[in-house]
Design a protein around this motif. Structure first.
Motif, PDB file in Angstrom:
ATOM      1  N   ARG A  61       0.818  -1.279   0.063  1.00 60.49           N
ATOM      2  CA  ARG A  61       0.090  -0.047  -0.077  1.00 60.49           C
ATOM      3  C   ARG A  61       0.922   1.006  -0.009  1.00 60.49           C
ATOM      4  NH1 ARG A  61      -2.852  -2.043   4.444  1.00 60.49           N
ATOM      5  NH2 ARG A  61      -4.127  -3.472   3.557  1.00 60.49           N
ATOM      6  N   GLN A  62       2.084   1.282   0.709  1.00 61.89           N
ATOM      7  CA  GLN A  62       2.853   2.440   0.786  1.00 61.89           C
ATOM      8  C   GLN A  62       3.302   2.702  -0.368  1.00 61.89           C
ATOM      9  OE1 GLN A  62       3.340   4.802   3.253  1.00 61.89           O
ATOM     10  NE2 GLN A  62       1.558   3.674   4.456  1.00 61.89           N
ATOM     11  N   LEU A  63       4.166   1.892  -1.125  1.00 62.05           N
ATOM     12  CA  LEU A  63       4.648   1.577  -2.528  1.00 62.05           C
ATOM     13  C   LEU A  63       3.725   2.369  -3.340  1.00 62.05           C
ATOM     14  CD1 LEU A  63       7.483   1.569  -3.425  1.00 62.05           C
ATOM     15  CD2 LEU A  63       7.054  -0.821  -3.903  1.00 62.05           C
ATOM     16  N   LEU A  64       2.252   1.796  -3.481  1.00 55.77           N
ATOM     17  CA  LEU A  64       1.173   2.158  -4.430  1.00 55.77           C
ATOM     18  C   LEU A  64       0.757   3.530  -4.300  1.00 55.77           C
ATOM     19  CD1 LEU A  64      -1.088  -1.185  -4.875  1.00 55.77           C
ATOM     20  CD2 LEU A  64       0.343   0.015  -6.356  1.00 55.77           C
ATOM     21  N   LYS A  65       1.082   4.369  -2.959  1.00 50.16           N
ATOM     22  CA  LYS A  65       0.625   5.751  -2.873  1.00 50.16           C
ATOM     23  C   LYS A  65       1.613   6.393  -3.705  1.00 50.16           C
ATOM     24  CE  LYS A  65      -1.032   5.363   1.613  1.00 50.16           C
ATOM     25  NZ  LYS A  65      -0.753   5.898   3.345  1.00 50.16           N
ATOM     26  N   LYS A  66       2.867   6.033  -3.920  1.00 52.89           N
ATOM     27  CA  LYS A  66       3.927   6.642  -4.766  1.00 52.89           C
ATOM     28  C   LYS A  66       3.791   6.339  -6.103  1.00 52.89           C
ATOM     29  CE  LYS A  66       6.763   6.781  -0.512  1.00 52.89           C
ATOM     30  NZ  LYS A  66       8.073   6.024  -0.040  1.00 52.89           N
ATOM     31  N   ARG A  67       3.350   5.038  -6.614  1.00 55.79           N
ATOM     32  CA  ARG A  67       3.431   4.743  -7.976  1.00 55.79           C
ATOM     33  C   ARG A  67       1.896   4.106  -8.292  1.00 55.79           C
ATOM     34  NH1 ARG A  67       8.455   0.888  -7.778  1.00 55.79           N
ATOM     35  NH2 ARG A  67      10.099   2.282  -6.752  1.00 55.79           N
ATOM     36  N   MET A  68       1.541   4.207  -9.565  1.00 60.95           N
ATOM     37  CA  MET A  68       0.434   3.486  -9.992  1.00 60.95           C
ATOM     38  C   MET A  68       0.651   2.203 -10.289  1.00 60.95           C
ATOM     39  SD  MET A  68      -1.906   5.955 -10.352  1.00 60.95           S
ATOM     40  CE  MET A  68      -3.091   4.986 -11.638  1.00 60.95           C
ATOM     41  N   LYS A  69       1.567   1.421 -10.641  1.00 61.22           N
ATOM     42  CA  LYS A  69       1.866   0.210 -10.896  1.00 61.22           C
ATOM     43  C   LYS A  69       3.099  -0.183 -10.113  1.00 61.22           C
ATOM     44  CE  LYS A  69       0.038   0.590 -15.355  1.00 61.22           C
ATOM     45  NZ  LYS A  69       0.155   0.647 -16.816  1.00 61.22           N
ATOM     46  N   LEU A  70       3.225  -1.448  -9.792  1.00 57.56           N
ATOM     47  CA  LEU A  70       4.312  -2.335  -8.891  1.00 57.56           C
ATOM     48  C   LEU A  70       4.950  -3.083 -10.255  1.00 57.56           C
ATOM     49  CD1 LEU A  70       3.187  -3.483  -5.428  1.00 57.56           C
ATOM     50  CD2 LEU A  70       4.225  -1.345  -6.349  1.00 57.56           C
ATOM     51  N   SER A  71       6.364  -3.013 -10.334  1.00 55.38           N
ATOM     52  CA  SER A  71       6.939  -4.115 -10.961  1.00 55.38           C
ATOM     53  C   SER A  71       7.093  -5.478 -10.324  1.00 55.38           C
ATOM     54  CB  SER A  71       8.373  -3.281 -11.368  1.00 55.38           C
ATOM     55  OG  SER A  71       9.144  -3.564 -10.092  1.00 55.38           O
ATOM     56  N   SER A  72       7.474  -6.318 -11.238  1.00 54.79           N
ATOM     57  CA  SER A  72       7.662  -7.621 -10.642  1.00 54.79           C
ATOM     58  C   SER A  72       8.906  -7.378  -9.539  1.00 54.79           C
ATOM     59  CB  SER A  72       8.192  -8.618 -11.755  1.00 54.79           C
ATOM     60  OG  SER A  72       7.129  -8.814 -12.577  1.00 54.79           O
ATOM     61  N   LEU A  73       9.909  -6.765  -9.914  1.00 55.34           N
ATOM     62  CA  LEU A  73      10.842  -6.654  -8.795  1.00 55.34           C
ATOM     63  C   LEU A  73      10.501  -5.918  -7.569  1.00 55.34           C
ATOM     64  CD1 LEU A  73      13.927  -6.835  -8.120  1.00 55.34           C
ATOM     65  CD2 LEU A  73      14.281  -4.439  -9.199  1.00 55.34           C
ATOM     66  N   ASP A  74       9.486  -4.929  -7.789  1.00 58.45           N
ATOM     67  CA  ASP A  74       8.995  -4.206  -6.420  1.00 58.45           C
ATOM     68  C   ASP A  74       8.139  -5.389  -5.537  1.00 58.45           C
ATOM     69  OD1 ASP A  74       9.635  -1.782  -7.316  1.00 58.45           O
ATOM     70  OD2 ASP A  74       7.713  -1.439  -8.321  1.00 58.45           O
ATOM     71  N   VAL A  75       7.441  -6.061  -6.280  1.00 64.62           N
ATOM     72  CA  VAL A  75       6.675  -7.251  -5.532  1.00 64.62           C
ATOM     73  C   VAL A  75       7.789  -8.066  -4.892  1.00 64.62           C
ATOM     74  CG1 VAL A  75       4.968  -9.237  -5.920  1.00 64.62           C
ATOM     75  CG2 VAL A  75       4.562  -6.959  -7.091  1.00 64.62           C
ATOM     76  N   PHE A  76       8.453  -8.860  -5.531  1.00 61.57           N
ATOM     77  CA  PHE A  76       9.627  -9.488  -5.054  1.00 61.57           C
ATOM     78  C   PHE A  76      10.390  -8.930  -4.020  1.00 61.57           C
ATOM     79  CE2 PHE A  76      13.628 -11.578  -4.709  1.00 61.57           C
ATOM     80  CZ  PHE A  76      13.728 -12.728  -4.894  1.00 61.57           C
ATOM     81  N   ILE A  77      10.718  -7.750  -3.725  1.00 61.43           N
ATOM     82  CA  ILE A  77      11.348  -7.359  -2.893  1.00 61.43           C
ATOM     83  C   ILE A  77      10.674  -7.015  -1.602  1.00 61.43           C
ATOM     84  CG2 ILE A  77      12.521  -4.980  -2.192  1.00 61.43           C
ATOM     85  CD1 ILE A  77      13.899  -5.031  -4.905  1.00 61.43           C
ATOM     86  N   ILE A  78       9.406  -6.488  -1.868  1.00 66.46           N
ATOM     87  CA  ILE A  78       8.473  -6.364  -0.777  1.00 66.46           C
ATOM     88  C   ILE A  78       7.981  -7.558  -0.093  1.00 66.46           C
ATOM     89  CG2 ILE A  78       7.746  -3.942  -1.200  1.00 66.46           C
ATOM     90  CD1 ILE A  78       5.069  -4.979  -1.953  1.00 66.46           C
ATOM     91  N   GLY A  79       7.998  -8.516  -0.990  1.00 70.57           N
ATOM     92  CA  GLY A  79       7.798  -9.926  -0.390  1.00 70.57           C
ATOM     93  C   GLY A  79       8.758 -10.329   0.566  1.00 70.57           C
ATOM     94  N   ALA A  80      10.125 -10.288   0.123  1.00 70.57           N
ATOM     95  CA  ALA A  80      11.138 -10.559   0.688  1.00 70.57           C
ATOM     96  C   ALA A  80      11.348  -9.883   1.883  1.00 70.57           C
ATOM     97  CB  ALA A  80      12.597 -10.555  -0.007  1.00 70.57           C
ATOM     98  N   ILE A  81      11.077  -8.527   2.235  1.00 72.66           N
ATOM     99  CA  ILE A  81      11.334  -7.777   3.263  1.00 72.66           C
ATOM    100  C   ILE A  81      10.237  -8.102   4.263  1.00 72.66           C
ATOM    101  CG2 ILE A  81      10.893  -5.288   4.162  1.00 72.66           C
ATOM    102  CD1 ILE A  81      12.279  -4.317   1.392  1.00 72.66           C
ATOM    103  N   SER A  82       9.154  -8.360   3.648  1.00 71.24           N
ATOM    104  CA  SER A  82       7.830  -8.457   4.614  1.00 71.24           C
ATOM    105  C   SER A  82       8.119 -10.004   5.351  1.00 71.24           C
ATOM    106  CB  SER A  82       6.500  -8.548   4.011  1.00 71.24           C
ATOM    107  OG  SER A  82       6.522  -9.660   3.180  1.00 71.24           O
ATOM    108  N   LYS A  83       8.646 -10.890   4.676  1.00 71.82           N
ATOM    109  CA  LYS A  83       9.012 -12.156   5.198  1.00 71.82           C
ATOM    110  C   LYS A  83      10.186 -12.251   6.352  1.00 71.82           C
ATOM    111  CE  LYS A  83       8.552 -16.684   6.316  1.00 71.82           C
ATOM    112  NZ  LYS A  83       7.262 -16.966   7.082  1.00 71.82           N
ATOM    113  N   ALA A  84      11.148 -11.312   6.142  1.00 73.69           N
ATOM    114  CA  ALA A  84      12.239 -11.066   6.779  1.00 73.69           C
ATOM    115  C   ALA A  84      11.835 -10.434   8.154  1.00 73.69           C
ATOM    116  CB  ALA A  84      13.318 -10.374   6.344  1.00 73.69           C
ATOM    117  N   ILE A  85      10.859  -9.457   7.838  1.00 77.79           N
ATOM    118  CA  ILE A  85      10.276  -8.930   9.286  1.00 77.79           C
ATOM    119  C   ILE A  85       9.557  -9.968  10.029  1.00 77.79           C
ATOM    120  CG2 ILE A  85       8.941  -7.131  10.168  1.00 77.79           C
ATOM    121  CD1 ILE A  85       9.773  -5.373   7.708  1.00 77.79           C
TER     122      ILE A  85
END
Length: 124
Positions: free
Chosen positions: A8-32
């Protein structure tokens, strides 16, 4: 929870998420999530594999009091970092898998919505 919040935070700044965006936020969220829950996972493993059968009162472990006892014993024996002993291996085991899972999930969701005509496809 962390994934959706970061998305949600990233979508506030951008209209679309790239595959890399999704991969990175998935990795960060799981690490947290793994880091936050790891001490309880450690206690769960101790209970599951019976490394500590009895506490000083000779009662079988399993209650909240005994979970707290095991956490206290772990800190007493290894220090506060003892709660996170083995975390590196757990992160290596789970982060890549979950990041890929979220990437596939987002791609499948977008494709499904497109096929059903519910919303236009977003590039992920």
């Amino acid at each position: 929870m962390f994934y959706e919040g970061l998305k949600r935070q990233l979508l506030k700044k951008r209209m679309k998420l790239s595959s890399l965006d999704v991969f990175i936020i998935g990795a960060i969220s799981k690490a947290i999530a793994t880091t936050v829950t790891y001490p309880m996972q450690t206690v769960q493993s101790i209970l599951r594999f019976g490394r500590h059968r009895l506490n000083p009162e000779n009662r079988t472990l399993g209650s909240l009091r005994n979970v707290l006892y095991l956490l206290h014993q772990r800190v007493k024996r290894f220090g506060i970092m003892g709660l996170y002993k083995g975390l590196e291996a757990k992160l290596l085991q789970t982060v890549l898998t979950v990041a890929l899972m979220f990437l596939v999930y987002e791609k499948l969701t977008a494709a499904t919505f497109t096929v059903m005509g519910l919303k236009s496809a977003h590039k992920h």
